[in-house]
Design an enzyme around this catalytic site. Sequence first.
Site, short mmCIF file in Angstrom:
data_model
loop_
_atom_site.label_atom_id
_atom_site.label_comp_id
_atom_site.label_asym_id
_atom_site.label_seq_id
_atom_site.Cartn_x
_atom_site.Cartn_y
_atom_site.Cartn_z
N LYS A 275 0.86 -1.18 0.03
CA LYS A 275 0.14 -0.06 -0.02
C LYS A 275 0.86 1.37 0.00
O LYS A 275 1.94 1.25 0.16
CB LYS A 275 -0.75 -0.02 1.29
N PHE B 34 -15.04 4.39 7.44
CA PHE B 34 -13.76 4.66 6.95
C PHE B 34 -13.52 4.57 5.18
O PHE B 34 -12.46 4.73 4.92
CB PHE B 34 -12.78 3.58 7.51
N ARG C 201 -1.90 -14.16 4.93
CA ARG C 201 -2.62 -13.47 6.01
C ARG C 201 -1.69 -13.29 7.26
O ARG C 201 -1.62 -12.55 8.02
CB ARG C 201 -4.04 -13.98 6.41
N THR D 54 -5.12 -6.76 11.12
CA THR D 54 -5.25 -5.43 10.65
C THR D 54 -4.70 -4.12 11.24
O THR D 54 -4.08 -3.17 10.81
CB THR D 54 -6.80 -5.24 10.37
N ARG E 74 2.87 -6.13 9.35
CA ARG E 74 2.22 -4.79 9.91
C ARG E 74 2.86 -4.55 11.24
O ARG E 74 2.99 -3.56 11.58
CB ARG E 74 0.71 -5.28 10.09
N GLU F 11 -9.88 -10.80 -7.26
CA GLU F 11 -8.94 -10.04 -7.18
C GLU F 11 -7.81 -9.76 -8.04
O GLU F 11 -7.34 -8.91 -8.74
CB GLU F 11 -8.40 -9.60 -5.55
#
Length: 137
Positions: free
Chosen positions: A9, A57, A85, A91, A102, A126
């Site tokens: 991202k 959001f 994952r 998250t 993360r 996706e």
Amino acid sequence: LERTFSIIKPDATNRNLTGAINAVFEKAGLRIVAQKRVRMTREQAETFYAVHKERPFFGELVEFMISAPVVVQVLEGENAVAKHREVMGATNPANAAEGTVRKLYALSVGENSVHGSDSLDNAKIEIAQFFSGNEIV
Ligand code: ATP
Ligand code: MG
């Protein structure tokens, strides 16, 4: 072997972390079988995150995803969806396990460095949004 869809991202591409994140994936046994750096359009981001369109959001998420280039990827390996994952971590980086992408790199629950498909069915959907079959090798 399974395939899953991954996005590095904007918070991560901005900080030049593509290689560091790819190293985590490769060490976990995930093979990068397709990869490209793209600027997502607003329409692509809205379609991609359509399941979240009623969430508070959503607007912030779309603005974030189009704010800078992202790296879209197809990762292949045994149990690729679950393995990816697992190495991404929770998250919210505050809840992410040691050694996960993360935990290592995410800035916040929104700017959390990576996306990974949450099921094999969604992975197929996706992947098809960003890659044609002959780009996956
Ligand atoms: P992703 O789908 O990106 O792999 P995820 O499956 O862990 O992440 P989802 O619940 O699908 O999380 O949320 C999608 C994305 O929306 C999150 O990765 C994050 O960037 C953003 N998001 C989720 N919850 C929040 C929140 N409470 N505030 C801001 N952004 C959020
Ligand atoms: Mg998700």
